[in-house]
Motif scaffolding. Sequence first.
Motif, PDB file in Angstrom:
ATOM      1  N   PRO A 178       0.946  -1.122   0.026  1.00  0.00           N
ATOM      2  CA  PRO A 178       0.003  -0.069  -0.095  1.00  0.00           C
ATOM      3  C   PRO A 178       0.731   1.096  -0.017  1.00  0.00           C
ATOM      4  O   PRO A 178       2.072   1.281   0.155  1.00  0.00           O
ATOM      5  CB  PRO A 178      -0.802  -0.239   1.376  1.00  0.00           C
ATOM      6  CG  PRO A 178      -0.035  -1.064   2.098  1.00  0.00           C
ATOM      7  CD  PRO A 178       0.736  -1.819   1.404  1.00  0.00           C
ATOM      8  N   ASN A 179       0.124   2.233  -0.233  1.00  0.00           N
ATOM      9  CA  ASN A 179       0.899   3.592  -0.141  1.00  0.00           C
ATOM     10  C   ASN A 179       1.853   3.764   1.243  1.00  0.00           C
ATOM     11  O   ASN A 179       1.208   3.594   2.360  1.00  0.00           O
ATOM     12  CB  ASN A 179      -0.039   4.701  -0.145  1.00  0.00           C
ATOM     13  CG  ASN A 179      -0.539   5.417  -1.522  1.00  0.00           C
ATOM     14  OD1 ASN A 179       0.033   4.934  -2.323  1.00  0.00           O
ATOM     15  ND2 ASN A 179      -1.713   5.448  -1.568  1.00  0.00           N
ATOM     16  N   GLY A 180       3.050   4.303   1.142  1.00  0.00           N
ATOM     17  CA  GLY A 180       3.779   4.373   2.366  1.00  0.00           C
ATOM     18  C   GLY A 180       4.369   3.106   3.015  1.00  0.00           C
ATOM     19  O   GLY A 180       4.925   3.130   3.993  1.00  0.00           O
ATOM     20  N   ALA A 181       4.260   1.894   2.098  1.00  0.00           N
ATOM     21  CA  ALA A 181       4.553   0.731   2.793  1.00  0.00           C
ATOM     22  C   ALA A 181       6.268   0.698   2.807  1.00  0.00           C
ATOM     23  O   ALA A 181       6.861   0.098   3.600  1.00  0.00           O
ATOM     24  CB  ALA A 181       4.127  -0.435   1.941  1.00  0.00           C
ATOM     25  N   GLY A 182       6.893   1.539   1.809  1.00  0.00           N
ATOM     26  CA  GLY A 182       8.269   1.527   1.960  1.00  0.00           C
ATOM     27  C   GLY A 182       8.769   1.008   0.296  1.00  0.00           C
ATOM     28  O   GLY A 182      10.135   0.730   0.372  1.00  0.00           O
ATOM     29  N   LYS A 183       7.814   0.721  -0.646  1.00  0.00           N
ATOM     30  CA  LYS A 183       8.371   0.129  -1.835  1.00  0.00           C
ATOM     31  C   LYS A 183       9.641   1.087  -2.634  1.00  0.00           C
ATOM     32  O   LYS A 183      10.546   0.573  -2.854  1.00  0.00           O
ATOM     33  CB  LYS A 183       7.469   0.047  -2.795  1.00  0.00           C
ATOM     34  CG  LYS A 183       6.157  -0.585  -2.044  1.00  0.00           C
ATOM     35  CD  LYS A 183       5.135  -1.051  -3.074  1.00  0.00           C
ATOM     36  CE  LYS A 183       4.311   0.243  -3.499  1.00  0.00           C
ATOM     37  NZ  LYS A 183       3.348   1.150  -2.372  1.00  0.00           N
ATOM     38  N   THR A 184       9.195   2.469  -2.575  1.00  0.00           N
ATOM     39  CA  THR A 184      10.053   3.382  -3.109  1.00  0.00           C
ATOM     40  C   THR A 184      11.554   3.439  -2.516  1.00  0.00           C
ATOM     41  O   THR A 184      12.350   3.611  -2.959  1.00  0.00           O
ATOM     42  CB  THR A 184       9.501   4.764  -3.585  1.00  0.00           C
ATOM     43  OG1 THR A 184       8.415   4.568  -4.276  1.00  0.00           O
ATOM     44  CG2 THR A 184      10.179   5.756  -4.214  1.00  0.00           C
ATOM     45  N   THR A 185      11.412   3.407  -1.186  1.00  0.00           N
ATOM     46  CA  THR A 185      12.548   3.394  -0.434  1.00  0.00           C
ATOM     47  C   THR A 185      13.572   2.508  -0.539  1.00  0.00           C
ATOM     48  O   THR A 185      14.619   2.370  -0.561  1.00  0.00           O
ATOM     49  CB  THR A 185      12.302   3.647   1.110  1.00  0.00           C
ATOM     50  OG1 THR A 185      11.285   4.981   1.426  1.00  0.00           O
ATOM     51  CG2 THR A 185      13.676   3.729   1.828  1.00  0.00           C
ATOM     52  N   ALA A 186      12.688   1.234  -0.662  1.00  0.00           N
ATOM     53  CA  ALA A 186      13.567  -0.134  -0.927  1.00  0.00           C
ATOM     54  C   ALA A 186      14.373   0.124  -2.380  1.00  0.00           C
ATOM     55  O   ALA A 186      15.419  -0.215  -2.268  1.00  0.00           O
ATOM     56  CB  ALA A 186      12.594  -1.091  -1.075  1.00  0.00           C
TER      57      ALA A 186
END
Length: 312
Positions: free
Chosen positions: A40-48
């Motif tokens: 979901p939004n904010g789960a950390g995907k982009t950060t990963a």
Amino acid sequence: MISTYAVLSEGLEKRFGAIHALRGLDLAVERGAVCGILGPNGAGKTTAVRLLTTLLRPDAGSARVAGHDLVREPEAVRRSIAVTGQYASVDGDLTGRQNLRLFARLHRVRGPAERAAELLDRFGLTEAADRRASTYSGGMRRRLDLAASLVRRPEILFLDEPTTGLDPASRNDIWGAVRALKEEGTTVLLTTQYLEEADQLADHIALVDQGQVARTGSPSQLKAVVGTYVEAVVADPDLLVKAADVLDQLTGGEPVFDHERGSVGAVTRDTTLTLPRVVRELDAAGVPLLDASIRPPTLDDVFLRLTKERAA
Ligand code: ATP
């Protein structure tokens, strides 16, 4: 020994001030696989993705990407990968062809003109090749971005939400491109909020929630976790609750309402439950139906279920 993993991370952590965006991310992506990172939004995907592509430094944990240590050998990691998605950039003032030739020259690819022509052809951009990229549609631009990131034939391609905001036809084009890359042996790591996208493309899915991998598996393995989905679309919205009671008794699963569709659904692990029985019981309870179905779960169901379990 060459690792069978293109990406292998252990305990990756990242904080932004008070926000603990990644709380120990363990990820294993086999070489040549398409791995979907879903969350979901904010789960950390982009950060990963930003960590694994060396755009950010982890606060803790370690990872090997294309066999190179993320923190000690960032240059080697960068040479092996390409990133496209939310921060990919082509120059709108240049034509598609000029953009690709420029990328090819920057990366010292042999035969930049030939490589540009080859990629333009592959992404269906030959006709538009000599128009400025600023005149391209969203889908064309995204394809040009993808072509640009492939100019130097990366071992691993990171795609951050590659089809967000695209129309279905453009989405299909991108999906086709990802499948072709996989056939050539490129490892693809793809973040997406679209479960269907992961279902279509990924061999392996990592469900990320609150900065951690909550579950992994192939799309069908993940679906098997959930069970079969029973849904009833009722003719009279006032009878939704009654229909839910019936489904509750039949399935033992917690009914979920979709008020817009006028439907209620529940998950069951009872493999002997049949559609006629569902219809009969609802009819006996005095609930007229517009439609009813029993179907395997979608990844949406899996996702809702798993995130709910974790929240609980
Ligand atoms: P989305 O699907 O919305 O892109 P995501 O799963 O990619 O979400 P991230 O963008 O990785 O999530 O964000 C994870 C958390 O870290 C969020 O709470 C976000 O607000 C926060 N965050 C990300 N980048 C920064 C930053 N540069 N500064 C502060 N907080 C950040």
